[in-house]
Scaffold this active site. Structure first.
Site, PDB file in Angstrom:
ATOM      1  N   LYS A 123      19.968 109.664 116.093  1.00 55.20           N
ATOM      2  CA  LYS A 123      20.148 109.126 114.742  1.00 55.20           C
ATOM      3  C   LYS A 123      20.430 107.630 114.785  1.00 55.20           C
ATOM      4  O   LYS A 123      19.788 106.844 114.081  1.00 55.20           O
ATOM      5  CB  LYS A 123      21.298 109.840 114.023  1.00 55.20           C
ATOM      6  CG  LYS A 123      21.435 109.435 112.564  1.00 55.20           C
ATOM      7  CD  LYS A 123      22.831 109.648 112.025  1.00 55.20           C
ATOM      8  CE  LYS A 123      23.732 108.482 112.371  1.00 55.20           C
ATOM      9  NZ  LYS A 123      25.033 108.530 111.688  1.00 55.20           N
ATOM     10  N   ASP A 141      20.769 112.094 109.338  1.00 61.36           N
ATOM     11  CA  ASP A 141      22.222 112.249 109.216  1.00 61.36           C
ATOM     12  C   ASP A 141      22.493 113.528 108.429  1.00 61.36           C
ATOM     13  O   ASP A 141      21.596 114.334 108.195  1.00 61.36           O
ATOM     14  CB  ASP A 141      22.839 111.015 108.553  1.00 61.36           C
ATOM     15  CG  ASP A 141      22.405 110.845 107.104  1.00 61.36           C
ATOM     16  OD1 ASP A 141      21.571 111.646 106.607  1.00 61.36           O
ATOM     17  OD2 ASP A 141      22.897 109.912 106.449  1.00 61.36           O
TER      18      ASP A 141
END
Length: 214
Positions: A123, A141
């Site tokens: 991420k 996320d």
């Protein structure tokens, strides 16, 4: 269940209408390294809380050398208001030293190289390459994971598989923009608890809404 290609296109077109100007990170930064630090700090924290901290911290320290040479307790004090701050301080300092020694103090553009740094997963690497370097990426996320699987842009039980499916189902040219739009949608309407489905323009296409109303 994943939506058809036609319905996915309709969802993306509606997101463009709902959030036309959402195409950049909400984290404040002026360099790739500042974004790297801010993104490491953002794990289990809000962008607002991170920006509040970095606004002051970056006035004193905003290069790998600055953080590598900073007393760890001083760094901890800067970021104390953010969750798991001791671990984040350790990772930021360790990442800074690696950047100095192995990358000539330059944040790499390659996601696999970025993920060699402490505190950097898929991420964070995606956030950095897309927002600092303009390289298409979808950072998954909690918002992106929840919203994309609810709507039917993906059908996965973890963030890595969600990222893989989103990359397959969405044209690369839209990856970064869609990522930001989905985050905004998750904060505004598609909340973790009590999503505001009746107010959402996507509800006629959304798998979650269909299931709730069958």
């Amino acid at each position: 269940m994943i939506l058809s290609k036609n319905d996915i296109k309709k969802v993306l077109d509606l997101l463009d209408i709902m959030y036309p100007d959402v195409d950049h990170s909400m984290l404040d930064f002026t360099t790739p390294f500042e974004l790297l630090v801010a993104t490491i700090l953002s794990a289990q924290a809000t962008d607002v809380s991170v920006n509040k901290v970095t606004k002051e911290m970056f006035k004193e320290a905003n290069t790998p050398e600055d953080f590598a040479n900073m007393d760890i307790k001083k760094l901890e004090n800067y970021i104390r208001s953010i969750g798991i701050y001791r671990n984040k301080a350790k990772n930021i300092q360790a990442a800074s030293k690696i950047l100095i020694n192995d990358y000539n103090s330059i944040v790499p553009k390659d996601k696999k190289e970025l993920q060699k740094l402490p505190g950097v997963g898929r991420k964070t690497a995606n956030v950095v390459v897309s927002n600092a370097y303009g390289i298409p990426a979808i950072a998954v996320d909690t918002h992106v994971f929840r919203v994309s699987n609810r709507i039917g842009l993906a059908n996965a039980n973890n963030v890595d598989n969600t990222e893989d499916q989103l990359e397959k189902n969405i044209d690369q040219s839209r990856w970064t923009k869609t990522h930001h739009q989905i985050i905004t949608h998750g904060r505004a309407l598609c909340k973790a608890r009590n999503p505001l489905c009746e107010e959402c323009q996507l509800n006629k296409l959304c798998e979650y809404y269909r299931r709730q109303n069958d």
